[in-house]
Design a protein around this motif. Structure first.
Motif, PDB file in Angstrom:
ATOM      1  N   SER A  56      37.172  38.255  13.867  1.00 19.35           N
ATOM      2  CA  SER A  56      36.444  37.257  13.105  1.00 19.35           C
ATOM      3  C   SER A  56      37.098  35.908  13.295  1.00 19.35           C
ATOM      4  N   LEU A  57      36.289  34.885  13.133  1.00 15.61           N
ATOM      5  CA  LEU A  57      36.831  33.540  13.121  1.00 15.61           C
ATOM      6  C   LEU A  57      36.755  32.981  11.712  1.00 15.61           C
ATOM      7  N   ASP A  58      36.289  33.813  10.833  1.00 15.60           N
ATOM      8  CA  ASP A  58      36.195  33.386   9.460  1.00 15.60           C
ATOM      9  C   ASP A  58      37.516  33.713   8.771  1.00 15.60           C
ATOM     10  N   LEU A  59      38.146  32.687   8.211  1.00 14.97           N
ATOM     11  CA  LEU A  59      39.494  32.822   7.673  1.00 14.97           C
ATOM     12  C   LEU A  59      39.552  33.910   6.620  1.00 14.97           C
ATOM     13  N   ASP A  60      38.589  33.898   5.733  1.00 13.39           N
ATOM     14  CA  ASP A  60      38.599  34.866   4.641  1.00 13.39           C
ATOM     15  C   ASP A  60      38.572  36.295   5.180  1.00 13.39           C
ATOM     16  N   THR A  61      37.686  36.526   6.134  1.00 12.20           N
ATOM     17  CA  THR A  61      37.582  37.858   6.748  1.00 12.20           C
ATOM     18  C   THR A  61      38.888  38.238   7.425  1.00 12.20           C
ATOM     19  N   ILE A  62      39.478  37.292   8.119  1.00 12.37           N
ATOM     20  CA  ILE A  62      40.734  37.547   8.833  1.00 12.37           C
ATOM     21  C   ILE A  62      41.788  38.020   7.844  1.00 12.37           C
ATOM     22  N   LEU A  63      41.936  37.273   6.767  1.00 13.49           N
ATOM     23  CA  LEU A  63      42.987  37.585   5.799  1.00 13.49           C
ATOM     24  C   LEU A  63      42.716  38.939   5.147  1.00 13.49           C
ATOM     25  N   LYS A  64      41.472  39.176   4.791  1.00 13.27           N
ATOM     26  CA  LYS A  64      41.126  40.439   4.127  1.00 13.27           C
ATOM     27  C   LYS A  64      41.407  41.617   5.046  1.00 13.27           C
ATOM     28  N   THR A  65      40.970  41.478   6.295  1.00 12.36           N
ATOM     29  CA  THR A  65      41.205  42.554   7.265  1.00 12.36           C
ATOM     30  C   THR A  65      42.703  42.823   7.382  1.00 12.36           C
ATOM     31  N   THR A  66      43.468  41.756   7.470  1.00 15.81           N
ATOM     32  CA  THR A  66      44.906  41.902   7.661  1.00 15.81           C
ATOM     33  C   THR A  66      45.528  42.718   6.529  1.00 15.81           C
ATOM     34  N   VAL A  67      45.276  42.311   5.289  1.00 18.10           N
ATOM     35  CA  VAL A  67      45.947  43.007   4.192  1.00 18.10           C
ATOM     36  C   VAL A  67      45.481  44.461   4.098  1.00 18.10           C
ATOM     37  N   THR A  68      44.211  44.681   4.332  1.00 19.81           N
ATOM     38  CA  THR A  68      43.708  46.055   4.260  1.00 19.81           C
ATOM     39  C   THR A  68      44.360  46.924   5.325  1.00 19.81           C
ATOM     40  N   LEU A 109      40.911  26.014  14.125  1.00 17.86           N
ATOM     41  CA  LEU A 109      40.391  25.260  15.267  1.00 17.86           C
ATOM     42  C   LEU A 109      38.888  25.428  15.379  1.00 17.86           C
ATOM     43  N   TYR A 110      38.472  26.692  15.196  1.00 19.15           N
ATOM     44  CA  TYR A 110      37.047  26.990  15.307  1.00 19.15           C
ATOM     45  C   TYR A 110      36.265  26.182  14.272  1.00 19.15           C
ATOM     46  N   HIS A 111      36.855  26.117  13.058  1.00 14.32           N
ATOM     47  CA  HIS A 111      36.174  25.342  12.025  1.00 14.32           C
ATOM     48  C   HIS A 111      36.078  23.881  12.393  1.00 14.32           C
ATOM     49  N   GLN A 112      37.169  23.381  12.965  1.00 20.70           N
ATOM     50  CA  GLN A 112      37.151  21.983  13.388  1.00 20.70           C
ATOM     51  C   GLN A 112      36.061  21.761  14.427  1.00 20.70           C
ATOM     52  N   VAL A 113      36.011  22.688  15.399  1.00 23.36           N
ATOM     53  CA  VAL A 113      35.000  22.572  16.457  1.00 23.36           C
ATOM     54  C   VAL A 113      33.603  22.613  15.845  1.00 23.36           C
ATOM     55  N   ASN A 139      30.797  19.963  16.007  1.00 26.87           N
ATOM     56  CA  ASN A 139      29.454  20.296  16.499  1.00 26.87           C
ATOM     57  C   ASN A 139      28.388  19.860  15.521  1.00 26.87           C
ATOM     58  N   ALA A 140      28.653  20.162  14.245  1.00 26.53           N
ATOM     59  CA  ALA A 140      27.671  19.825  13.222  1.00 26.53           C
ATOM     60  C   ALA A 140      27.453  18.314  13.193  1.00 26.53           C
ATOM     61  N   LYS A 141      28.583  17.590  13.349  1.00 25.45           N
ATOM     62  CA  LYS A 141      28.494  16.139  13.325  1.00 25.45           C
ATOM     63  C   LYS A 141      27.653  15.647  14.510  1.00 25.45           C
ATOM     64  N   LEU A 142      27.959  16.223  15.673  1.00 26.98           N
ATOM     65  CA  LEU A 142      27.203  15.871  16.874  1.00 26.98           C
ATOM     66  C   LEU A 142      25.731  16.165  16.685  1.00 26.98           C
ATOM     67  N   GLU A 143      25.507  17.364  16.140  1.00 28.63           N
ATOM     68  CA  GLU A 143      24.131  17.814  15.911  1.00 28.63           C
ATOM     69  C   GLU A 143      23.393  16.810  15.029  1.00 28.63           C
ATOM     70  N   ARG A 144      24.117  16.380  13.964  1.00 24.69           N
ATOM     71  CA  ARG A 144      23.532  15.408  13.059  1.00 24.69           C
ATOM     72  C   ARG A 144      23.196  14.135  13.805  1.00 24.69           C
ATOM     73  N   GLN A 145      24.148  13.692  14.641  1.00 23.09           N
ATOM     74  CA  GLN A 145      23.922  12.453  15.381  1.00 23.09           C
ATOM     75  C   GLN A 145      22.715  12.588  16.290  1.00 23.09           C
ATOM     76  N   VAL A 146      22.660  13.755  16.965  1.00 23.48           N
ATOM     77  CA  VAL A 146      21.528  13.995  17.867  1.00 23.48           C
ATOM     78  C   VAL A 146      20.235  13.961  17.078  1.00 23.48           C
ATOM     79  N   GLN A 147      20.280  14.613  15.899  1.00 24.53           N
ATOM     80  CA  GLN A 147      19.066  14.657  15.086  1.00 24.53           C
ATOM     81  C   GLN A 147      18.643  13.262  14.660  1.00 24.53           C
ATOM     82  N   GLU A 148      19.658  12.481  14.245  1.00 25.15           N
ATOM     83  CA  GLU A 148      19.344  11.119  13.822  1.00 25.15           C
ATOM     84  C   GLU A 148      18.706  10.337  14.963  1.00 25.15           C
ATOM     85  N   ARG A 149      19.336  10.499  16.130  1.00 27.58           N
ATOM     86  CA  ARG A 149      18.832   9.788  17.294  1.00 27.58           C
ATOM     87  C   ARG A 149      17.412  10.258  17.622  1.00 27.58           C
ATOM     88  N   THR A 150      17.226  11.580  17.563  1.00 23.72           N
ATOM     89  CA  THR A 150      15.909  12.148  17.837  1.00 23.72           C
ATOM     90  C   THR A 150      14.891  11.604  16.851  1.00 23.72           C
TER      91      THR A 150
END
Lengths: 799, 84
Positions: free
Chosen positions: A189-201, A337-341, A345-356
């Motif tokens: 998973s790239l989801d932090l919560d899932t990662i942590l939960k999996t680890t402890v379990t 990192l994935y979250h940052q990306v 991406n979301a920001k880019l997407e927004r920009q593209v949408q605005e431009r569109t």
């Protein structure tokens, strides 16, 4: 074994003999020689002695009472303790010695009594040496055996060590696999919560502990349990406030550097009381803590707790925790990192949408402009133009209100003529005096648009609302015609794109309005002209009628005069001869009368033509269709001109197919058309030139609509087919210039150089032909090239 | 060794019974038994030498048995003591 004892002496020898003398003799002899000697007088005693203390050599008498030497030997050889002791038989010379039996029983040697001392000694020594050698061999064997044994043991030890090493390697491999497997699950998973939960379990299941936690540090080094896995819900401490008074800052630095707390039991770990209390309060008995370190940063801690029992953490477990915390740190970093990306991406997407969106808007505006332009251009109605403009603008820009003002000719006032509003009350018809708002109108009259922000629309007398307003002049190079006003809520603004759109719409409106006004003016002029034309036609019609009656009367009078003159001529010629002066006068009178008659005919045909033309133009002419046999009609019509052309030395050629079908059309009209064309040809063809008439029926219809005149014949039962009659009249020797050609069908138009026969004519012939052709639904065209002028006619017919 | 001259004089070995040896300690009897079993005449002689002079008769009887190589008899004499 007492072999060592025997080496102290020369050897331990047992002598068995029932003869005491012989026994004592040997005993004495051997003892003297340094042998340890024992004696037995019978077999059983010998056996007892051997059993109690085995000798190195036995001298055994064969013949003995009870148990003879053979038997003793047999028994000794049968026992493992004594089987290796060499036995030398003693036998008297006179006794039969069964040597074969002796050796087969295991005897080493034999001595015959009475014996030579030296021989006995030699044999004994020989046997003892043999025995010693055997013993040596045995010792050697034993030593070898022992060494083999030792080596075997060493090997076994070594094998054991190897196996242990293998075992530990296998454990390591297993551990690596385990870590890899868990790491993979953690990283799935790239989801932090899932990662942590999996680890402890996973870790809790792996270590079989009561509780596994992940504790995350905040920037101020306080922290929070972000996730836990517990064997029983009693052990849960997630969400419990962790107030740590004694967890010194120093630990942070230690953990950052990889410190691991490995605590078997909090009560025996040498902790401060404060620390013990804290851990006990959290239900910790055994504690294993490894840091989660990300590139030198202490992210948090990974903790495994045994809650009730103390627990000794094995090296393997500590190592596992360490490795998993490393994996966890990587997974956390990846997730971050994935979250940052993703955010990026979301920001880019927004920009593209605005431009569109912007592009879409711009496209929408363009489409709207096109639509408005089409609408306003389509219309020549001033009110429609502006109504469409305000409505479309309000719609496209989604504004509250849009209206259009029209300026008066003096440019002193503006009338709100058109309006589209959703929220504002209507002000249609309101007249605004420009003098009251000089700044605004000065600018508008200078062809500049104005944007007013948050201004009160006092212009329209409204004070309750505030708006953002845009005013745009409707103007072209000839001046300002009016303006467009747009209203938005006051907090809104008109963007550049919108302003440009409004300006373009205003420009289009200006053009359209100008066109509409021009059109209106032109229309008025056309109407005036048409009424004048009508007046003229009416006049002509009336005049023609009025002209016809007197001319008809005149014609009649002329005919009467002719009759009278014929009578005079007949009487006076018979009386006084033709050459009499009075008769010459009569002849002149006849000539004059002829002129009068022909001119009168011309006048009549002129009036008739005029009337016909008038009727055709008024659409009052009815057409009567009838069956026409072209094979009959055409030659007849053309023959009428035969005489005339001959008189003028013109060639008249007729090119028609052998058999033409019967057609259904208006005979009078067709006849008139052909006659007029031939008439015209005769009139303009010089002598020696040719007039050609062609006719043919094209079975295909060249006209989309059948002439309405065919409807009458429908009921006749004949199946009618729509076809086309093609007629042409060509004359050579004359060419009409390209300038004049289009005008020859005009009324009274004459080709300047023509009419070589001074025939006059009415000047209405070709106009009439054109009208008739059109009346029948056909077409006519005139061509003139290479001294040939051709009129081609196509008429819709049925046949 | 010293066989001939005592032979006639001493035949009292018949008098010896296992009980006769009870004048000696049981460990001595056991050693005697052991030595006899091993046909060890030297050891038996040294044990006989340990018999006090008042029991010289026993010593003489035992010495006679050794000289006649009758270890079997000495074994029998000492045996019951060992067994009890």
């Amino acid at each position: 074994m007492n072999s060592e004892q025997s080496t102290a002496t020369k050897g331990n020898i047992l002598i068995v003999d029932d003869a005491l003398d012989s026994l004592n003799l040997l005993y004495a002899t051997l003892s003297q020689r340094g042998y340890e000697v024992r004696k037995a007088i019978n077999g059983s005693m010998a056996l007892m002695g051997v059993q109690s203390a085995p000798p190195d050599l036995i001298l055994l008498d064969i013949r003995m009472p009870d148990m003879d030497g053979y038997e003793v030997c047999q028994l000794l050889k049968a026992s493992p303790e004594s089987c290796n002791i060499p036995i030398i038989f003693l036998s008297a010379l006179d006794e039969p010695l069964d040597k074969v039996r002796a050796f087969s029983l295991g005897a080493a040697d034999y001595i015959t009594k009475p014996f030579q001392t030296e021989e006995v000694l030699a044999r004994i020594e020989n046997q003892l040496a043999l025995q010693a050698a055997k013993a040596e061999i045995r010792r050697f064997n034993a030593a070898l055996e022992q060494r083999v044994q030792q080596r075997t043991e060493e090997l076994q030890r070594e094998i054991g060590e190897r196996q242990r090493a293998e075992e530990s390697l296998r454990q390591q491999a297993e551990q690596t696999q385990l870590v890899a497997a868990i790491a993979q699950r953690i990283r799935q998973s790239l989801d932090l919560d899932t990662i942590l939960k999996t680890t402890v379990t996973e870790i809790r299941q792996l270590l079989q502990v009561d509780r596994v936690l992940i504790y995350r540090f905040e920037p101020d080094w306080s922290g929070v349990v972000v996730v836990e896995s517990v064997s029983k819900s009693d052990h849960s401490i997630i969400g419990k406030p962790l107030i740590d008074h004694c967890f010194q800052q120093g630990f942070v630095e230690q953990y950052r550097q990889g410190r691991i707390q490995n605590l078997e039991d909090i009560y025996t770990g040498g902790l401060t009381q404060c620390h013990i209390d804290l851990l006990a309060d959290l239900g910790v008995r055994a504690n294993l803590v490894v840091p989660i370190v990300q590139e030198e940063n202490l992210w948090g801690l990974l903790l495994a707790n045994q809650c009730v029992q103390p627990r000794r953490w094995t090296l393997l477990e500590v190592d596992l925790m360490k490795q998993l915390s490393t994996q966890l740190a990587i997974a956390i970093q990846q997730s971050e990192l994935y979250h940052q990306v993703q955010q990026f991406n979301a920001k880019l997407e927004r920009q593209v949408q605005e431009r569109t969106l912007q592009l879409q808007r711009s496209l929408d505006f363009e489409a709207a402009l096109k639509r408005i332009t089409d609408k306003v251009r389509d219309s020549l109605d001033e009110s429609q133009i502006l109504q469409a403009a305000v409505q479309e603008l309000a719609h496209v820009l989604q504004i509250e209100c849009c209206n259009a003002g029209l300026y008066n000719a003096e440019l002193t006032s503006s009338t709100i003529a058109f309006e589209y509003t959703t929220s504002l009350p209507s002000y249609q018809g309101l007249v605004v005096q420009m003098g009251n708002y000089p700044e605004i109108y000065r600018q508008l009259l200078q062809h500049q648009s104005i944007q007013l922000c948050g201004a009160q629309p006092q212009l329209i007398g409204e004070t309750d609302y505030q708006f953002a307003m845009l005013a745009c002049p409707v103007a072209d190079d000839q001046g300002v015609i009016g303006d467009l006003w747009l209203f938005k809520p006051k907090e809104a603004m008109f963007e550049d794109l919108e302003v440009r759109l409004v300006q373009q719409v205003a420009n289009q409106c200006a053009i359209a309005l100008r066109q509409a006004r021009l059109y209106a003016t032109a229309q008025t002029q056309v109407e005036t002209l048409e009424s004048l034309h009508q007046l003229k036609d009416d006049f002509l019609s009336t005049v023609s009628h009025e002209l016809r009656s007197p001319v008809t009367n005149m014609k009649m009078a002329i005919q009467m005069l002719e009759v009278a003159l014929e009578q005079i001529k007949a009487a006076s010629f018979a009386e006084i001869g033709a050459d009499a002066p009075s008769n010459k006068t009569v002849q002149r009178a006849t000539h004059y009368l002829q002129i009068l008659g022909s001119e009168c005919d011309r006048e009549i045909s002129l009036v008739t033509d005029l009337l016909d033309l008038q009727r055709l133009e008024a659409g009052a002419q009815d057409s009567i269709t009838d069956w026409i046999d072209l094979n009959l009609w055409l030659p007849t019509s053309i023959d009428a001109f035969e005489e005339r052309t001959q008189a003028r030395q013109q060639q008249l050629q007729v090119e028609i197919p052998a058999l033409l079908p019967q057609i259904c059309s208006d005979l009078d009209a067709i006849n008139r058309i052909l006659t007029e064309l031939l008439h015209n040809a005769c009139k303009y063809t010089p002598p020696g030139e040719t007039i050609t008439v062609t006719a043919q029926v094209d079975p295909s219809s060249r006209f989309s609509q059948p002439s309405s005149s065919f409807n009458q014949s429908k009921g006749s039962g004949t199946v009618m087919r729509l076809s086309t009659l093609l007629l042409s009249v060509t004359n050579s020797g004359v060419e009409i210039s390209a300038d004049e050609l289009p005008r020859i069908f005009e009324k009274f138009y004459r080709v300047a150089t023509a009419d070589r026969w001074q025939q006059g004519g009415t000047g209405l012939g070709l106009a009439l032909v054109k009208k008739l052709v059109e009346h029948l639904g056909g077409t006519i065209e005139a061509r003139s090239i290479q001294r040939q002028t051709t009129f081609r006619i196509a008429l819709p017919i049925a046949c | 060794m010293n066989s001939g001259k005592n032979e006639v004089r001493l035949r009292p070995s018949v008098l010896l019974s296992p009980a006769s040896l009870h004048v000696m300690p049981s460990s001595w009897i056991a050693q005697l038994h052991q030595s006899a079993m091993q046909l060890d005449d030297k050891q038996v002689f040294s044990l006989i030498a340990a018999i006090p002079p008042e029991h010289a008769a026993i010593a003489i009887a035992l010495t006679d048995l050794v000289n006649r190589v009758r270890f079997d008899k000495i074994v029998n004499l000492s045996q019951p003591v060992v067994q009890t």
